[in-house]
Structures are given as structure tokens and as C-alpha cells.
Design a protein around this motif. Structure first.
Motif, PDB file in Angstrom:
ATOM      1  N   ASP A 151       0.836  -1.192   0.000  1.00 30.65           N
ATOM      2  CA  ASP A 151       0.000   0.000   0.000  1.00 30.65           C
ATOM      3  C   ASP A 151       0.878   1.253   0.000  1.00 30.65           C
ATOM      4  O   ASP A 151       2.087   1.182   0.222  1.00 30.65           O
ATOM      5  N   SER A 152       0.277   2.398  -0.245  1.00 28.44           N
ATOM      6  CA  SER A 152       1.044   3.640  -0.379  1.00 28.44           C
ATOM      7  C   SER A 152       1.642   4.121   0.941  1.00 28.44           C
ATOM      8  O   SER A 152       2.558   4.937   0.940  1.00 28.44           O
ATOM      9  N   SER A 153       1.162   3.612   2.074  1.00 22.67           N
ATOM     10  CA  SER A 153       1.765   3.972   3.353  1.00 22.67           C
ATOM     11  C   SER A 153       2.932   3.042   3.704  1.00 22.67           C
ATOM     12  O   SER A 153       3.591   3.233   4.726  1.00 22.67           O
ATOM     13  N   LEU A 154       3.183   2.075   2.842  1.00 15.97           N
ATOM     14  CA  LEU A 154       4.262   1.094   3.022  1.00 15.97           C
ATOM     15  C   LEU A 154       4.129   0.326   4.332  1.00 15.97           C
ATOM     16  O   LEU A 154       5.114  -0.027   4.971  1.00 15.97           O
ATOM     17  N   ASP A 155       2.887   0.059   4.727  1.00 15.83           N
ATOM     18  CA  ASP A 155       2.605  -0.682   5.948  1.00 15.83           C
ATOM     19  C   ASP A 155       2.251  -2.147   5.705  1.00 15.83           C
ATOM     20  O   ASP A 155       2.626  -3.017   6.467  1.00 15.83           O
ATOM     21  N   LYS A 156       1.496  -2.402   4.646  1.00 11.62           N
ATOM     22  CA  LYS A 156       0.969  -3.742   4.396  1.00 11.62           C
ATOM     23  C   LYS A 156       1.126  -4.099   2.926  1.00 11.62           C
ATOM     24  O   LYS A 156       1.197  -3.234   2.064  1.00 11.62           O
ATOM     25  N   GLY A 157       1.148  -5.395   2.667  1.00  7.25           N
ATOM     26  CA  GLY A 157       1.239  -5.844   1.288  1.00  7.25           C
ATOM     27  C   GLY A 157       0.941  -7.318   1.152  1.00  7.25           C
ATOM     28  O   GLY A 157       0.571  -7.988   2.123  1.00  7.25           O
ATOM     29  N   TYR A 158       1.112  -7.802  -0.073  1.00  8.24           N
ATOM     30  CA  TYR A 158       0.919  -9.198  -0.402  1.00  8.24           C
ATOM     31  C   TYR A 158       2.064  -9.638  -1.301  1.00  8.24           C
ATOM     32  O   TYR A 158       2.642  -8.825  -2.026  1.00  8.24           O
ATOM     33  N   PHE A 159       2.386 -10.925  -1.268  1.00  8.88           N
ATOM     34  CA  PHE A 159       3.396 -11.472  -2.160  1.00  8.88           C
ATOM     35  C   PHE A 159       3.085 -12.942  -2.384  1.00  8.88           C
ATOM     36  O   PHE A 159       2.253 -13.532  -1.702  1.00  8.88           O
ATOM     37  N   SER A 160       3.772 -13.530  -3.345  1.00  6.51           N
ATOM     38  CA  SER A 160       3.606 -14.946  -3.661  1.00  6.51           C
ATOM     39  C   SER A 160       4.879 -15.700  -3.315  1.00  6.51           C
ATOM     40  O   SER A 160       5.975 -15.144  -3.387  1.00  6.51           O
ATOM     41  N   SER A 161       4.718 -16.973  -2.971  1.00  5.04           N
ATOM     42  CA  SER A 161       5.878 -17.802  -2.627  1.00  5.04           C
ATOM     43  C   SER A 161       5.504 -19.271  -2.749  1.00  5.04           C
ATOM     44  O   SER A 161       4.346 -19.646  -2.550  1.00  5.04           O
ATOM     45  N   ASN A 162       6.511 -20.083  -3.046  1.00  3.80           N
ATOM     46  CA  ASN A 162       6.314 -21.533  -3.017  1.00  3.80           C
ATOM     47  C   ASN A 162       7.016 -22.138  -1.802  1.00  3.80           C
ATOM     48  O   ASN A 162       7.379 -23.306  -1.795  1.00  3.80           O
ATOM     49  N   ARG A 163       7.176 -21.330  -0.752  1.00  2.66           N
ATOM     50  CA  ARG A 163       7.846 -21.771   0.481  1.00  2.66           C
ATOM     51  C   ARG A 163       7.131 -22.937   1.131  1.00  2.66           C
ATOM     52  O   ARG A 163       5.935 -23.158   0.903  1.00  2.66           O
ATOM     53  N   ALA A 164       7.878 -23.633   1.971  1.00  2.00           N
ATOM     54  CA  ALA A 164       7.319 -24.761   2.716  1.00  2.00           C
ATOM     55  C   ALA A 164       6.184 -24.279   3.609  1.00  2.00           C
ATOM     56  O   ALA A 164       6.199 -23.159   4.114  1.00  2.00           O
ATOM     57  N   GLY A 165       5.190 -25.133   3.785  1.00  2.00           N
ATOM     58  CA  GLY A 165       4.072 -24.821   4.660  1.00  2.00           C
ATOM     59  C   GLY A 165       2.877 -24.245   3.938  1.00  2.00           C
ATOM     60  O   GLY A 165       1.846 -23.983   4.549  1.00  2.00           O
TER      61      GLY A 165
END
Length: 190
Positions: A159-173
């Protein structure tokens, strides 16, 4: 601003050529509550991929990734500007400050703070694709752990306040191949 979108889809014409399915970018406009039929980006090509678009809020600037000829490595990040409905400028390669001999993909440009986020496997990192951050006229910085792991971590948006976001990963779990995760940013990005 919610009425124009760019998206990646498979270019199945390429499968006929070399059994590899390349990516292509398409656009759609929201009119009378319905999205228009996809309009192809002029750079779509059966010989290479064009994908992972990131549009500015007004829809007039777009960062994207491509393995088109003339880049620094496998996949590079480019920027183009819309000059009229359906017309885009010749893309500008983001140069060797961003691009390496490896792959740089999934750009996201946070406009308010002038920060480019992207994934790379061509820079020193924790393994696989790592997420990197570059403020305008700043240096490229690995986002570090726990955002990055020795798995593929990519496609971050914030977000524009650089507080929250989302990302993708194929990490374990995770529950699938690539999963979407949320992230709380605990300190400011410089």
C-alpha cells in the motif's frame, strides 16, 4: 483507478511453434459495469514472453517483464508510457542497475514513494527468486528474511503507506505450488 486493467495470459500460438507457451499482456476497459474483450499489447510476440504488467494509478505508465531480444539477461524489466488509447511508447529497458544476466520479473512500482519492487534470481540472495527494493535514484536492496527464503518469493505489492502488502511464494508450509501471503512492513523503506 479501477476502469483499466493490464493482465498476463498464456499466448497459445507459441505452443504450436516450439511447444513452449510464452506469455502476453492484454488490456481491458470497464464500461457500463462490464469488462471489454481483451486487447493485445503491441509487443506480444510468438518468439518471446511479455508479462507481469504493473500499471500506474492513471493507467498511463506500465512496468513489465520480457525476455525479448536486446536485454541484459534472461528476463528484464521495462517501462512504457501510454500516449493515446491503445498506443504505447517504445519500451525503455530499466538498465543494469535493475537488470542482471539472470531474470528480473514481477515489477511493482509504488508511485507515492517512488519505489520499485521486483523479483530476481540474478542477484545475491537467499535462493530462488528473491524480492528486491529500489527507491528512485537509490540502490537495489534485498528485502531479506523473513520475506525472502531459499524458495521462490515474488510478485510483492504494497500500500502507499508502506505498511501492508501481499506477495507470492512456493515456500514450505503452503497449501499449493505458489501461495499468496500477506505481509506487515515493520520499518520504513528508504
Amino acid at each position: 483507478n479501477g476502469t483499466f486493467m493490464a493482465f498476463t495470459r498464456n499466448n497459445y500460438e507459441t505452443e504450436k511453434k516450439d511447444r513452449v507457451i510464452h506469455l502476453e499482456i492484454c488490456f481491458s476497459n470497464l464500461k457500463d459495469g462490464k469488462w471489454s474483450d481483451p486487447e493485445p499489447f503491441y509487443l506480444n510476440n510468438i518468439n518471446y514472453s511479455v508479462g507481469h504488467p504493473s500499471l500506474s494509478a492513471d493507467g498511463n505508465s506500465m512496468y513489465f517483464s520480457s525476455d525479448m531480444p536486446g536485454g541484459y539477461g534472461g528476463v528484464d524489466i521495462y517501462k512504457t508510457t501510454r500516449i493515446a488509447e491503445g498506443q504505447w511508447t517504445t519500451p525503455v529497458n530499466m538498465g543494469n542497475k535493475i537488470n542482471t544476466e539472470g531474470d528480473e520479473m514481477f515489477p511493482f512500482y509504488e508511485e507515492k514513494n517512488g519505489i520499485l519492487f521486483f523479483a530476481s534470481n540474478g542477484r545475491y540472495g537467499l535462493g530462488g527468486l528473491d524480492i528486491f527494493i529500489c527507491a528512485e535514484h537509490g540502490r537495489v536492496v534485498n528485502a531479506g528474511a523473513p520475506l525472502n527464503t531459499h524458495y521462490d518469493d515474488f510478485a510483492v505489492i504494497v500500500d502507499s503507506s508502506l505498511d501492508k502488502g501481499y506477495f507470492s511464494s512456493n515456500r514450505a508450509g503452503g497449501t499449493g505450488g505458489d501461495d499468496i501471503y500477506s505481509v506487515d512492513l515493520l520499518k520504513g523503506l528508504d
